[in-house]
Write an enzyme that holds these catalytic residues in place. Structure first.
Site, short mmCIF file in Angstrom:
data_model
loop_
_atom_site.label_atom_id
_atom_site.label_comp_id
_atom_site.label_asym_id
_atom_site.label_seq_id
_atom_site.Cartn_x
_atom_site.Cartn_y
_atom_site.Cartn_z
N ALA A 141 0.62 -1.25 0.02
CA ALA A 141 -0.14 0.31 0.06
C ALA A 141 0.68 1.28 -0.10
O ALA A 141 1.05 2.10 0.82
CB ALA A 141 -0.84 0.06 1.23
N ASN B 69 7.62 -3.89 -10.54
CA ASN B 69 8.67 -4.05 -11.67
C ASN B 69 9.91 -4.71 -11.24
O ASN B 69 9.99 -5.03 -10.04
CB ASN B 69 9.24 -2.67 -11.83
CG ASN B 69 8.42 -2.01 -12.73
OD1 ASN B 69 8.05 -2.57 -13.69
ND2 ASN B 69 8.05 -0.81 -12.66
N PRO B 70 10.68 -5.54 -12.21
CA PRO B 70 10.26 -5.20 -13.55
C PRO B 70 9.34 -6.28 -13.60
O PRO B 70 9.21 -7.64 -13.49
CB PRO B 70 11.75 -6.02 -14.15
CG PRO B 70 12.34 -6.59 -13.01
CD PRO B 70 11.99 -6.12 -11.95
N THR C 239 0.86 1.55 -23.62
CA THR C 239 -0.02 1.61 -24.80
C THR C 239 -0.87 2.94 -24.60
O THR C 239 -1.32 3.56 -25.54
CB THR C 239 -1.05 0.41 -24.84
OG1 THR C 239 -0.17 -0.85 -25.30
CG2 THR C 239 -2.14 0.34 -25.73
N HIS D 258 7.54 -4.48 -20.50
CA HIS D 258 7.47 -3.21 -19.98
C HIS D 258 8.74 -2.51 -19.40
O HIS D 258 9.11 -2.96 -18.20
CB HIS D 258 6.35 -3.30 -18.77
CG HIS D 258 6.20 -2.06 -17.74
ND1 HIS D 258 5.61 -0.91 -18.57
CD2 HIS D 258 6.50 -1.62 -16.38
CE1 HIS D 258 5.68 0.19 -17.58
NE2 HIS D 258 6.16 -0.45 -16.41
N THR E 6 5.57 6.90 -10.26
CA THR E 6 4.46 7.31 -11.26
C THR E 6 3.13 6.36 -10.26
O THR E 6 3.72 5.20 -9.80
CB THR E 6 4.66 6.57 -12.48
OG1 THR E 6 4.73 5.29 -12.47
CG2 THR E 6 5.99 7.24 -12.98
N1 LIG Z 1 4.19 -1.78 -13.91
C1 LIG Z 1 3.90 -0.26 -14.11
O1 LIG Z 1 3.42 0.35 -15.23
C2 LIG Z 1 4.39 0.33 -12.97
C3 LIG Z 1 5.14 -0.23 -11.72
N2 LIG Z 1 5.40 0.35 -10.73
C4 LIG Z 1 6.09 -0.47 -9.68
O2 LIG Z 1 5.12 -0.59 -8.60
C5 LIG Z 1 5.96 -1.08 -7.43
C6 LIG Z 1 5.49 -0.05 -6.18
O3 LIG Z 1 5.90 1.30 -6.51
P1 LIG Z 1 5.55 2.12 -5.40
O4 LIG Z 1 4.12 2.06 -4.95
O5 LIG Z 1 5.93 3.69 -6.00
O6 LIG Z 1 6.56 2.16 -4.35
P2 LIG Z 1 6.39 2.40 -2.67
O7 LIG Z 1 7.65 2.12 -2.16
O8 LIG Z 1 5.55 3.49 -2.72
O9 LIG Z 1 5.21 1.11 -2.17
C7 LIG Z 1 5.87 -0.23 -2.03
C8 LIG Z 1 5.16 -0.62 -0.61
O10 LIG Z 1 5.38 -2.16 -0.51
C9 LIG Z 1 5.35 -2.36 0.80
N3 LIG Z 1 6.34 -3.77 0.89
C10 LIG Z 1 7.27 -3.84 1.01
N4 LIG Z 1 7.68 -5.26 1.26
C11 LIG Z 1 6.47 -5.89 1.68
C12 LIG Z 1 6.15 -7.07 2.09
N5 LIG Z 1 6.99 -8.00 2.17
N6 LIG Z 1 4.95 -7.17 2.34
C13 LIG Z 1 3.84 -6.12 2.05
N7 LIG Z 1 4.31 -4.89 1.68
C14 LIG Z 1 5.43 -4.70 1.35
C15 LIG Z 1 6.15 -1.47 1.27
O11 LIG Z 1 6.05 -1.00 2.60
C16 LIG Z 1 5.39 0.00 0.57
O12 LIG Z 1 4.59 0.28 1.40
C17 LIG Z 1 7.62 -0.70 -7.92
O13 LIG Z 1 8.03 -1.90 -8.21
C18 LIG Z 1 7.35 0.33 -9.14
O14 LIG Z 1 8.39 0.14 -10.14
C19 LIG Z 1 5.09 1.59 -10.50
C20 LIG Z 1 4.58 2.40 -11.58
C21 LIG Z 1 4.26 1.80 -12.78
C1 LIG Z 2 7.39 3.12 -13.16
C2 LIG Z 2 6.78 2.69 -14.42
O1 LIG Z 2 7.06 1.32 -14.79
C3 LIG Z 2 6.04 3.35 -15.53
O2 LIG Z 2 5.48 4.23 -14.91
O3 LIG Z 2 5.91 2.85 -16.56
#
Ligand SMILES: NC(=O)C1=CN([C@@H]2O[C@H](COP(=O)(O)OP(=O)(O)OC[C@H]3O[C@@H](n4cnc5c(N)ncnc54)[C@H](O)[C@@H]3O)[C@@H](O)[C@H]2O)C=CC1
Ligand SMILES: CC(=O)C(=O)O
Length: 314
Positions: A13, A124-125, A153, A179, A232
């Site tokens: 979260a 990610n990844p 997209t 991605h 993001t």
């Molecule tokens: N696929 C996509 O298009 C996108 C992917 N992402 C990815 O999403 C992921 C999250 O990004 P943010 O929310 O900005 O990171 P963030 O650091 O704000 O949130 C991650 C959360 O995971 C929690 N966490 C860590 N280990 C945990 C566990 N064992 N159990 C439960 N919770 C746990 C943390 O306490 C933290 O609240 C990253 O890998 C980021 O690169 C972000 C934007 C776009």
């Molecule tokens: C962080 C990421 O994977 C995105 O915004 O595309």
């Protein structure tokens, strides 16, 4: 009448998880939202805050916190965990070591808890973690989906829409592959109501479509947002909400998401962004496109990048 509450669990979260929860709430996509985070105090505070917001929504939604293992009744489990933000100059692949470790600790607990819903991975990844979740869960490939290139997209369609002054929904263009940096637009299948995109672009703007510049601007957009605000979140929240909605409604709409391939495109055992039909049971069908020679090469390059990183998993 089916009165079963649709339940979405969000694991992680943080920026993405909290924004996804708000998008699911605003769009009335489920009846129950469950937040999971290592930081239980923050997750509980999000649940209370979202519950306040829920009072203004037309539907009824309950928002609670649980442990990830308490998931036997969950329909969709969205994985948005992270081990920390990307540093300037890093790519999504640089998150692999830390996110794979977290995922490795969570998914077995969930399977022991009786999870049999659909995993939706944004962490990610994304493609590599999607493959990892598939392996760790032992679920059929139809039940493990990554958000993949659907956000990319959407970004491509938005940028084309701005240039063409046509609503993004009327533009049939999409990104394929990882991605990540090896993603690419499938220009051979891009059109506006059946007219090739380049023809429409020339007609509406008086300029030639610069394919490379457009592809680069889409690829770089996530990093530009990251540079400005350190994450993001709203775009991917929209992606997560849209995928959940299409699963719950069983829309049979095809989105470019990360799916485990089993012979499609001549590839096996890799998760990668391809158009796939979504049903209530998850991925109902992977759509195989006839790619042009240069697109086949780019797809093969994306597969190589993903395979090389799968090989680094614990
Ligand atoms: N696929 C996509 O298009 C996108 C992917 N992402 C990815 O999403 C992921 C999250 O990004 P943010 O929310 O900005 O990171 P963030 O650091 O704000 O949130 C991650 C959360 O995971 C929690 N966490 C860590 N280990 C945990 C566990 N064992 N159990 C439960 N919770 C746990 C943390 O306490 C933290 O609240 C990253 O890998 C980021 O690169 C972000 C934007 C776009
Ligand atoms: C962080 C990421 O994977 C995105 O915004 O595309």
């Amino acid at each position: 009448m089916n009165t079963k509450a649709r339940k979405v669990m969000i694991i992680g979260a943080g920026n993405v998880g909290a924004s996804a929860a708000y998008a699911l709430l605003n769009q009335n996509i489920c009846e129950e939202l469950i937040l999971v985070d290592l930081n239980k105090t923050r997750a509980e505070a999000h649940a209370q805050d979202l519950s306040d917001a829920a009072a203004y929504m037309p539907g009824m939604m309950t928002i609670t916190c649980r442990d990830a293992s308490d998931c036997a009744d969950v329909d969709i489990a969205v994985i948005t965990v992270s081990g920390g933000a990307l540093k300037p100059g890093q790519t999504r692949l640089d998150e692999l070591k830390s996110t794979a470790k977290i995922v490795h600790s969570i998914v077995p607990q969930m399977m022991a808890g009786g999870f049999n819903g659909i995993f939706l991975i944004a962490t990610n990844p994304c493609d590599i973690i999607t493959w990892q979740v598939w392996q760790l869960s032992g679920l059929p490939r139809s039940q493990v989906i990554g958000t993949g290139v659907w956000l990319d997209t959407t970004r491509l369609r938005r940028k084309l829409a701005q240039d063409l002054d046509i609503g993004a929904q009327s533009i049939d263009a999409f990104i394929l592959g990882e991605h990540g940096d090896s993603q690419f637009p499938v220009w051979s299948h891009s059109s506006v109501y059946g007219s090739p995109i380049e023809q429409v672009y020339r007609h509406r703007t008086g300029r030639e479509l610069d394919r490379q510049a457009m592809a680069d601007s889409v690829r770089k957009l996530g990093f530009e947002i990251y540079a400005g605000k350190g994450c993001t979140e709203y775009g991917i929240a929209g992606t997560i909400a849209e995928i959940c909605r299409n699963v719950f409604t069983g829309s049979h709409r095809a989105l470019a998401i990360s799916c485990i391939l089993d012979g499609e495109y001549g590839v096996n055992g890799v998760a990668i962004g391809v158009p796939a039909v979504l049903a209530q049971s998850g991925v109902q069908q992977v759509i195989e496109l006839q790619l042009e020679a240069d697109e086949q090469e780019k797809f093969a390059r994306s597969v190589e990048v993903i395979k090389a990183n799968i090989a680094l998993l614990p």
